[in-house]
Design an enzyme around this catalytic site. Structure first.
Site, short mmCIF file in Angstrom:
data_model
loop_
_atom_site.label_atom_id
_atom_site.label_comp_id
_atom_site.label_asym_id
_atom_site.label_seq_id
_atom_site.Cartn_x
_atom_site.Cartn_y
_atom_site.Cartn_z
N LYS A 176 0.84 -1.32 0.06
CA LYS A 176 -0.13 -0.16 0.11
C LYS A 176 0.87 1.32 -0.04
CE LYS A 176 -4.02 1.90 2.21
NZ LYS A 176 -5.14 1.79 3.41
N GLU A 231 -19.15 -5.58 11.16
CA GLU A 231 -20.01 -4.75 12.06
C GLU A 231 -21.14 -5.84 12.77
OE1 GLU A 231 -18.23 -2.16 8.92
OE2 GLU A 231 -19.45 -4.09 8.95
N ARG A 258 -24.98 -1.96 8.51
CA ARG A 258 -24.69 -3.26 8.19
C ARG A 258 -25.17 -4.38 9.24
NH1 ARG A 258 -19.33 -3.63 4.87
NH2 ARG A 258 -20.71 -4.53 3.35
#
Length: 590
Positions: free
Chosen positions: A248, A336, A364
């Site tokens: 990244k 979640e 969610r």
């Protein structure tokens, strides 16, 4: 800065005219272009830099948009946007009326599925592949690109389980860089780390056990290796899985060294990567930091307090508690639903879980809030960060619906602090012991109070407050809209005629205060940074009907539409809850 190759590529058809030997140079130019724009316009940097070679290889090998490419979350899709007819307008990315910061179907035919929340790509691409089979389009390819943090989510596992027994022409590319926004966590992350080191484990891994043709791991920054493997996989039918290793922030040293900070770094020097630091000035704290400091302060006094976040320790500022009390603060990954029910389980055993989830992401776990928490009256303390309009992340990230979707649930307390002191005090009150769960919603960004570390005071549940007296009109606000309304009242033609009340609690509402307001003021204006439908204004209208009040009520809030990207100030203007917009409405009423 000149980009001689990139300037010849308006779409993937142009890309395929280049030779394979030219692609590494194109990758360099594409990286420079992304860095050049994001350094001044801001946005998600590290993720897109990490998949430059993969982006080029996918569009080079596959016949996009006929072959369908789905990016998970979409943080990493800047290179994709630039190569798909949007290079010359990419500078408008995340700006008002500009490009969305995420792939969006209405924006481009190359954006095959709208994203912004994680772990949807495999399900979506599988659905497309199964539809192609039903239509007899068996030569069509469907590619889902998903990161190692997202693939650990339950929805991604559900899709893998289904895809493995399908005959879908589906390719899943696992972009494995060991980090989402924060470092990836969990047993799957450790497993993927071991696969990179142990070739034998790679041959007999969990993905193969799910009936996928697994290949990798390979270097995701080597275009020759990517092109060769994608060409091979393109000839194979059925579900396939390519595991690639990337870094990244690749290509910008500081972004590689501090991958958390450079996920979305703000403005920076495009040559050195150094962040552009604003001149030192005393500012109010961010709400998330008030939460982070307060939970640590409370946890020192109350050993029952635990903290939970689904993959957002930095964004929520729970990271401070994780550092100080590592045994009592948990990053559960992008999960979640698990976070909410985990908190419920802890609450059954007498702990006091502070479950910190962004407002948009709690959507969610709606069933878990109802079934696992509210139904059982478990005193979970939900801290909903990024409530209301959040700015340039746009429609997928605004916390527009929490007041409405929580208000209809029995057995839940809903509170919105108007400032940092109120946030501290409601957190203090919640940990003293409640008979019900509580949702505390607060906005992104800075508050309004410099001297916010006051001694704790208990808040009486279900009470609102009168902030200003008046004669003719009552303005009722909730949360940080109190500040906008106060400014609007002060700038109105007859401010002495306008009263101001902070409801604070949407559930239970302060009915005594509401009876006073409705019996005293003929005209009422409500202001909220949430959906008008089902929100605080709706609640007051229901109260009026129930008690047969005939007052004139004007509701200001987020209208029945999805609000796109722009600065918070621009969006508040657009929906009519900016102080100047509120003042216009008040003057009309007067």
């Amino acid at each position: 800065m000149e980009h001689p190759l990139l300037e010849t590529v308006n779409d993937p058809a142009d890309l395929r005219k280049l030779t394979k030997d030219q692609l590494p140079a194109l990758a360099g130019e594409l990286r420079d272009f992304i860095i050049d724009i994001v350094s001044t316009k801001e946005g998600h940097l590290g993720a897109s830099l990490g998949v430059v070679e993969l982006t080029i290889a996918l569009h080079y090998i596959f016949n996009t948009p006929a072959d369908q490419l789905v990016w998970d979350v979409g943080h990493q899709a800047y290179g994709h946007k630039i190569l798909t007819e949007r290079r010359d307008v990419f500078h408008t990315n995340r700006q008002l009326n500009g490009l969305s910061g995420f792939p969006r179907r209405s924006e481009s035919r190359y954006d095959t599925f709208g994203v912004g929340h994680s772990s949807t790509s495999i399900s979506a691409a599988l659905g497309m592949a199964m539809a192609s089979n039903l239509k007899g389009e068996t030569e069509k390819h469907h590619i889902a690109v998903i990161g190692d943090a997202s693939i650990a989510s339950g929805m991604a596992f559900e899709a893998l389980n289904h895809a493995g027994v399908s005959k879908a022409n589906l390719l899943i590319v696992l972009n494995d860089n060991a980090i989402g926004i924060d470092p990836s966590v969990g047993a799957l992350k450790e497993y993927l780390t071991n696969v990179k080191k142990d070739r034998q484990l790679a041959k007999n891994n969990i993905i193969k056990a799910l009936n996928f043709d697994y290949s990798g791991p390979i270097d995701g920054h080597s275009l020759p290796k990517l092109l060769k493997e994608l060409e091979r996989l393109k000839k194979k039918k059925g579900p396939k899985f390519l595991h690639i290793i990337t870094t990244k922030g690749k290509g910008l040293k500081k972004a590689e060294e501090d991958q958390v900070k450079y996920h979305a770094p703000g403005k920076f020097d495009k040559h050195t990567g150094a962040l552009i630091v604003q001149p030192n000035k005393e500012e109010p704290p961010k709400y998330q930091d008030v939460f982070g400091a307060t939970i640590m302060e409370l946890a020192e006094q109350n050993k029952k307090i635990v903290g939970i976040t689904p993959a957002m320790p930095t964004g929520s500022s729970l990271k401070y508690m994780m550092k100080k009390f590592p045994d009592r603060a948990f990053d559960v990954g992008i999960a979640e639903q698990h976070a909410v029910t985990l908190a419920a389980g802890m609450a059954t055993q007498g702990l006091l879980p502070f479950c910190n989830i962004y407002s948009t992401f709690l959507q969610r776990a709606y069933d878990q809030v109802i079934h696992d928490v509210a139904l059982q009256k478990l005193p979970v303390i939900f801290c909903l960060d990024r409530a209301g309009l959040v700015g340039q992340d746009g429609a997928t990230h605004h916390g527009a619906f929490d007041l409405a979707y929580l208000r209809c649930i029995p057995n839940i307390i809903i509170f919105a602090p108007r400032n940092e002191i109120e946030l501290r005090n409601i957190m203090y009150t919640a940990q003293l012991g409640l008979d019900f769960p509580i949702a505390i919603r607060y906005p992104r960004g800075r508050g309004i109070t410099l001297d916010w570390k006051k001694p704790f005071e208990e808040i009486e549940i279900g009470t609102g407050v009168e902030l200003k007296k008046g004669k003719d009109i009552a303005v009722v606000t909730i949360g940080n809209m109190a500040q906008n309304a106060s400014e609007a009242i002060n700038n109105s033609m007859g401010k002495e005629r306008i009263a101001h009340f902070d409801l604070r609690f949407l559930a239970p509402m302060d009915e005594n205060l509401l009876h006073y307001i409705f019996s005293t003021y003929k005209k009422i204006v409500t202001v909220e940074d949430g959906s008008i439908k089902g929100g605080m204004g709706s609640a007051l209208c229901e109260f009026a009907v129930k008690h047969r009040y005939k007052n004139k009520i004007k509701i200001l809030g987020i209208p029945e539409q999805f609000i796109e990207q722009g600065s918070v100030e621009e969006l508040q203007f657009a929906v009519g809850i900016h102080p100047k917009s509120i003042a216009v409405q008040l003057n009309k009423f007067l």
